[in-house]
Design a protein around this motif. Structure first.
Motif, short mmCIF file in Angstrom:
data_model
loop_
_atom_site.label_atom_id
_atom_site.label_comp_id
_atom_site.label_asym_id
_atom_site.label_seq_id
_atom_site.Cartn_x
_atom_site.Cartn_y
_atom_site.Cartn_z
N ILE A 262 -6.93 7.76 1.58
CA ILE A 262 -7.29 8.35 0.28
C ILE A 262 -8.42 7.53 -0.35
O ILE A 262 -9.40 8.07 -0.85
N ASP B 172 2.20 12.10 2.85
CA ASP B 172 1.60 11.33 1.75
C ASP B 172 0.27 11.94 1.33
O ASP B 172 -0.03 12.07 0.14
N ILE C 10 7.23 3.55 8.91
CA ILE C 10 7.05 4.34 7.70
C ILE C 10 6.17 3.60 6.69
O ILE C 10 5.26 4.16 6.08
N LEU D 298 0.83 -1.20 0.00
CA LEU D 298 0.00 0.00 0.00
C LEU D 298 0.87 1.26 0.00
O LEU D 298 0.49 2.28 -0.58
N SER D 299 2.04 1.19 0.63
CA SER D 299 2.97 2.32 0.54
C SER D 299 3.40 2.51 -0.90
O SER D 299 3.51 3.65 -1.39
N ASN E 18 0.81 15.52 -0.18
CA ASN E 18 1.43 15.47 -1.51
C ASN E 18 0.45 15.01 -2.58
O ASN E 18 0.73 15.14 -3.76
N ASN E 19 -0.66 14.44 -2.17
CA ASN E 19 -1.68 14.07 -3.14
C ASN E 19 -2.84 15.06 -3.13
O ASN E 19 -3.93 14.75 -3.61
N SER F 113 -2.12 5.99 4.81
CA SER F 113 -2.51 7.11 3.94
C SER F 113 -3.18 6.60 2.68
O SER F 113 -4.13 7.20 2.17
N SER F 114 -2.70 5.46 2.17
CA SER F 114 -3.34 4.89 0.98
C SER F 114 -4.80 4.55 1.27
O SER F 114 -5.71 4.85 0.48
N VAL G 214 0.57 4.11 -2.91
CA VAL G 214 0.39 5.55 -2.72
C VAL G 214 1.54 6.31 -3.39
O VAL G 214 1.37 7.40 -3.92
N GLY H 204 2.46 4.57 5.16
CA GLY H 204 2.08 4.57 3.74
C GLY H 204 0.77 3.84 3.54
O GLY H 204 -0.11 4.27 2.80
N ALA H 205 0.63 2.71 4.24
CA ALA H 205 -0.60 1.94 4.12
C ALA H 205 -1.78 2.75 4.65
O ALA H 205 -2.85 2.79 4.03
#
Ligand SMILES: Cc1cc2nc3c(=O)[nH]c(=O)nc-3n(C[C@H](O)[C@H](O)[C@H](O)COP(=O)(O)OP(=O)(O)OC[C@H]3O[C@@H](n4cnc5c(N)ncnc54)[C@H](O)[C@@H]3O)c2cc1C
Ligand code: SF4
Ligand code: SF4
Lengths: 650, 431
Positions: B426, B27, B415, A546-547, B30-31, B422-423, A550, B419-420
């Motif tokens: 979104i 994250d 980290i 998932l990182s 930036n999107n 924030s994904s 994104v 990421g997971a």
């Protein structure tokens, strides 16, 4: 020229100033031509200093800035951004490395280190005097991501991207999605089976209109660059249409005369050349394996819909970013390694996991009832001699969990664990505690004194010098030896080779920086995740997937990308196209073109990385590098060689 | 306290400004999403910004964290509240969260402070510096630490005597004792919980003598002694200021230990101890370092190689659990331990002992939702509702968890989990 240059010299909280006299460096450059101000700072990258720099640049109209600090790898972009925020073109910023190249390298010679730092800063000043403002290249980015590998990481990344609103191509080489996870039975910690997990993900993927699923699909060529990758994918047909199913399909499979080991079950069972998915593999259809099919036509006779004349297809895919999720292989022990290959009762952990699932009432292997199992840990991992120095991370937990499963399912089993020290990190520790409570027996040896497996005619014997009981020799005669094999990179490196992905010491794909850019590779736009990057369990693979999703998303989301304008340029008058630069370029950025009547070299700006390898090979000096012109480099050399006496000794 | 309640809305609320929360905020921003980052402490950066170097690459932690925090603090898409806390969150509907946030007064006008430190100089009150883990003192008017973000002074009102010296000394006159607690109601579409972890308090194991024997330290105190912004500029025994030359590490302090109620392995302490031991060998070339361990858990990418490197440098490893520590007249410490190789109880003298304290849950997030909607796992970490297929999801749809709020993790794993989160956030916003 009338430059107004600002120079900042960083203490790096002592990392630099413990060895380099930063005050002296400042004094040595403050009166240099063009230098308007010179300052020292505790942490140049700190927020406060960044603010101060912005103010300095704005208030004094600086037109060149230098920070002498750590490696540009860490902070070139940080300070370029500072310049930009202050309204100064970011290419009027020049970075001087006085930490990795000076303070850390010369911690034994403070005076010499200070001299060297002065020279490096002076050469940076020489360079910034000649610096020109540049504009980054802008070009469109295709809003689509191609994912190589349809295991758990690839599938989860595809779902993530799809949900973020990004079209995805999920490209799986084998005929089925699900990867290794579909091979596992009950999973720690959810209690689902691997098959169930894959099935849920696959069900979700089918619902998504912006996901294109491709099986039997191999990327055979890849060109282009970030924002615009062009892939050619060869799709092998299945030969068996969906309407050939049920009993008819079963009969066709029975009729197939070709039998071969079933890799899904790690060769514990056999399959035919025509075969269907195992539960947990998708799509739920059959396929003919043309590499072993003899085209005898037996299956076609029963099921006329089968069409052996189907042909492979080449499809073109255009994507802004490529996500690589090609996973791992279980380590295959060498012949004779802990008895492997010498006895069929020495098997690997993945084989054992399949064996548990395939047996129902009691655990039977090769016709024999199994009650006593010896588990030998770290096979293919933590090798003192071999290549695999790393710990495979997943295997302690996995084997303990499997041992508990086996015990639950078959009752009368005792496990003897020949470990190197258990690594059930985090909450997984509870599983270890449960296993100990359940009566499993744990022994331990050091790296340099591994257990020994003796293969006798009718029996197996495992010996260990057990450090948990004061280095006493202990031996067990098990019915089955399970080698707890680690993870290795996939033997099939076709995708890695295609994109020239760099590998680490452990031979897994390497990220740029574990903490700063953990899923990016040095090839812009190619993102990695899952176990192809290093051993990971499912949770860890999904987090990285998932990182990666994104990250890829943020590259293609805006439909436009910016690229460094630092590229090679060809002097069209001088170039005589000898091809030397074309040969030298590691990124295929150079091609031949015709200008009027003459053949000359041409640079593809979106591929050129500005590495400069083509410059010295050009026999007629027709290539220059933006921002690193001969004039700039020569002035830097002059500054290094001329302006200061060479290195005082201690 | 003023009764005024300010309202604001953002796309996402990130709670906790450590490395995990910071990454997640970046994250999202930036999107193109607008983010509010709420941090309890006076600076963002979490524990990582205070570390020395980080395993297994041995990058300087400050060097990696400072550019991140500076990117966060100046990102046009991110608003940062420091010294602020979430008091309650209510889910009104999908993509409709209402969060009550209170922001404590700093008694310094953030925008005007130039970090000149003149207030620090004149303040007469000295207390323990929590950012140096109490190894040294600080003033009641103080800048939290040199690389703090924001790098702005604050008044520690609990210890302040209201003498007014700082007010007089401050050139831009930004000290303001009339500041009050500010209350906000924040509307967002999604929430990311990144509230991090707590360290085990070694006072709970009196046999190790922490707090009584001065030369028994925690690993975090040693981390500060080794950091570039270190208090002493070298390694010193707190007891008498002597440079130590026989240092012991006691691993699994407060982890893997049912007697103190924590059966979990903290998964970072083996590695940070290996790291500190290597740094100590560099800083004090003559010193001996011994690590007392149960198992060395060097499982991640490059970790086993890091362990091998430590062995190669001459660090000693003793397999055995330390039972008890006693102090001698000279301030040295005698470790009584069970030596597994020798199969008997032994004793060894050291002149400094570092307790590798473990990771405990920060239970703050469990009270964010009034009716306990946000569930905890059996250890009181935030529960991961779908730990395998969607590790960032919690029991509340639209609330995601990042970093050590869900369990022990090192920085690279924190980290990736950010990421997971924030994904997923979104994806949720786009549904
Ligand atoms: C001694 C030691 C050495 C270490 N060395 C290394 C190393 O070398 N390499 C490595 O990879 N890892 C190392 N670690 C681990 C590393 O510190 C963690 O992995 C990392 O800090 C986790 O980040 P986080 O953001 O999840 O949590 P944290 O760093 O704890 O950040 C959480 C943030 O949330 C804030 N917060 C808490 N509650 C609230 C609330 N209610 N409202 C708002 N904000 C809140 C906190 O103030 C903090 O800023 C080390 C740990 C220790 C203890
Ligand atoms: S996880 Fe356990 S079995 Fe696997 S390599 Fe590491 S120590 Fe060995
Ligand atoms: S990481 Fe090492 S020191 Fe920490 S609890 Fe686990 S085994 Fe003990």
């Amino acid at each position: 020229m009338n430059r107004k240059i600002g120079v900042y010299i960083c203490h790096c909280g002592g990392n630099i100033s413990d060895y380099v006299d930063v005050e002296k460096v400042k004094q040595a450059v403050v009166n240099d031509d063009g230098v308007f101000l010179a300052k020292t700072t505790m942490f140049a990258c700190g927020d406060a200093n960044q603010k101060e720099m912005v103010e300095d640049i704005r208030n004094n109209g600086l037109d060149g800035v230098i920070v002498a600090s750590c490696s540009p790898k860490l902070h070139l972009l940080t300070f370029r951004a500072v310049s930009e925020r202050a309204g100064l073109n970011k290419y009027n910023y020049v970075h001087a490395n006085i930490r990795e190249q000076v303070s850390w390298a010369h911690s034994d010679n403070k005076a010499g280190a200070t001299d060297k730092a002065i020279q490096i800063v002076k050469s940076a000043i020489a360079k910034v005097r000649l610096a020109e403002p540049l504009m980054p290249f802008r070009f469109p980015a295709v809003k689509a991501v191609a994912i190589a590998g349809g295991g758990i990481s690839g599938m989860r990344a595809a779902l993530g991207l799809s949900d973020m609103g990004c079209p995805v191509y999920l490209i799986e080489k084998s005929p089925f999605f699900g990867g290794r996870t579909s091979q596992w039975d009950v999973l720690y910690t959810s209690g689902q089976t691997g098959g169930q997990m894959v099935s849920e993900l696959y069900g979700e993927l089918l619902k998504r209109e912006n996901v294109k699923l491709l099986t039997g699909a191999e990327i055979i060529s890849g060109s282009g660059n970030i924002g615009d990758f062009k892939l050619k994918v060869r799709v092998t047909p299945r030969y068996v249409p969906e309407n050939c199913n049920g009993d008819k399909l079963n009969e066709s499979i029975a009729a197939c005369p070709v039998e071969l080991p079933d890799e899904f079950n790690f060769n514990l069972t056999k399959r035919k050349a025509i075969y269907r998915n195992h539960p947990g593999q998708f799509p739920q259809t059959a396929v003919i394996d043309m590499t072993s099919c003899t085209r005898c036509g037996e299956c076609e006779k029963i099921c006329p819909e089968i069409d052996l004349s189907q042909e492979e297809e080449i499809i073109d895919i255009n994507a802004g970013s490529v996500l690589v999720a090609t996973g791992f292989d279980p380590y295959t022990p060498a012949d004779g390694e802990f008895g492997y290959g010498l006895s069929d009762r020495v098997i690997t952990l993945p084989e054992f996991k399949r064996l548990i699932e395939l047996n129902d009432s009691g655990l039977v292997h090769k016709g024999r009832r199994v009650r006593k199992i010896a588990y030998i840990y770290c096979v293919g991992s933590r090798q003192p001699e071999g290549d695999n120095k790393y710990c495979s991370r997943y295997c302690c937990t996995s084997v303990i969990h499997s041992a508990i499963q086996a015990k639950k399912k078959f009752g009368d089993i005792t496990g003897y664990h020949f470990t190197r020290g258990i690594r059930t990190y985090g909450k997984q520790e509870l599983l270890y505690a449960e296993s100990l409570k359940g009566g499993e027996i744990y022994l331990q040896s050091y790296e340099d004194d591994p257990p020994v497996v003796e293969v006798n005619e009718n029996s197996l014997k495992v010996r260990i010098n057990d450090i948990l009981t004061g280095i006493r020799e202990v031996s067990v005669e098990p019915d089955l030896v399970v080698l707890v094999t680690g993870m290795v990179p996939r033997a099939d490196n076709s995708v890695g080779a295609l994109f020239k992905l760099p590998k680490g010491r452990d031979s897994f794909f390497n990220e740029i920086h574990m903490k700063l850019r953990p899923v990016e590779t040095v090839i812009d736009g190619i993102i990695i995740c899952g176990a192809c990057q290093g051993p990971k369990n499912i949770t860890e693979s999904v987090n990285s997937a998932l990182s990666a999703a994104v990250k890829s998303f943020s590259l293609v989301n805006r439909g436009e990308l910016e690229m460094e304008p630092i590229v090679a340029t060809i002097d069209e008058e001088t170039c005589e196209w000898c091809g030397a630069c074309y040969e030298a370029c590691p990124f295929d950025a150079i091609r031949k073109t015709v200008k009027g009547t003459r053949e000359i070299a041409e640079i593809n700006n979106s591929v050129c990385k500005g590495c400069g390898i083509c410059l010295p090979v050009c026999p007629v000096d027709a290539i220059e590098l933006t921002a690193y012109s001969n004039r700039e480099i020569e002035s830097m050399i002059d500054a290094l060689a001329g302006s200061y006496p060479i290195m005082t000794t201690k | 306290m003023s009764d005024e309640i300010r309202a604001a809305s953002y796309d996402a609320l990130v709670i906790g400004g450590g490395i995990a929360g910071g990454e997640a905020a970046l994250d999202l921003a930036n999107n193109g999403y607008k983010v509010l980052l709420v941090e309890k402490d006076l600076s963002i950066g979490g524990k990582m910004i205070l570390l020395s170097k980080v395993f297994p690459t041995l990058d300087c932690a400050a060097c990696i964290t400072t550019p991140k925090v500076s990117e966060i603090s100046r990102h046009p898409g991110i608003t940062v509240f420091t010294g602020a806390e979430v008091t309650s969150i209510e889910k009104k509907g999908e993509r409709e969260f209402e969060t009550a946030v209170t922001k404590r007064p700093r008694y310094v006008v953030e925008e005007d402070c130039t970090a000149c430190q003149l207030c620090e100089e004149v303040c007469p009150v000295v207390v323990h510096d929590e950012y140096q883990y109490r190894l040294v003192g600080r003033k009641a008017a103080f800048i939290p630490f040199s690389i703090a973000s924001p790098r702005v002074a604050a008044i520690d009102i609990e210890n302040c005597t209201l003498c007014g010296a700082c007010e007089k000394a401050c050139p831009p006159k930004c000290i303001d004792f009339t500041q009050e607690t500010e209350k906000y109601i924040i509307k967002t579409g999604t929430v990311i919980v990144a509230t991090g972890f707590k360290l085990f308090d070694p006072l709970k194991i009196p046999r190790y003598g922490y707090g009584v024997y001065k030369n028994v330290l925690t690993s975090m105190e040693m981390e500060r002694q080794l950091a570039p912004t270190r208090p002493f500029n070298t390694i010193l025994r707190p007891g008498d200021g002597k440079m130590p030359d026989r240092i012991a590490y006691v691993l699994c302090t407060g982890s893997r230990d049912d007697t103190i109620g924590n059966p979990v392995c903290s998964q970072i302490c083996c590695m940070y101890s290996l790291k500190q031991a290597q740094l100590l060998m560099g800083a004090l070339p003559m010193a001996d370092v011994t690590i007392y361990y149960i198992n060395i858990r060097s499982f991640g990418k490059g970790f086993e190689e890091f362990y091998e490197q430590a062995k190669g440098m001459g660090i000693s490893f003793v397999k055995g659990k330390v039972g008890k520590i006693t102090e001698t007249e000279t301030g040295n410490l005698i470790l009584r331990y069970e030596d597994i190789n020798e199969n008997r109880v032994m004793e060894e003298e050291h002149d400094m002992v570092v307790l590798a304290v473990g990771v405990l849950p920060n239970t703050d997030p469990l009270s964010f939702f009034r009716n306990g909607e946000l569930k905890a796992d059996q250890f009181s970490f935030v529960d991961q509702a779908e730990v395998l297929s969607s590790p960032a999801r919690t029991s509340v749809k639209g609330v995601f968890v990042a970093g050590t709020a869900s369990g022990p993790m090192d920085i690279p794993d924190s980290i990736l989990s950010a990421g997971a989160a924030s994904s997923e956030a979104i994806s949720y916003l786009k549904q």
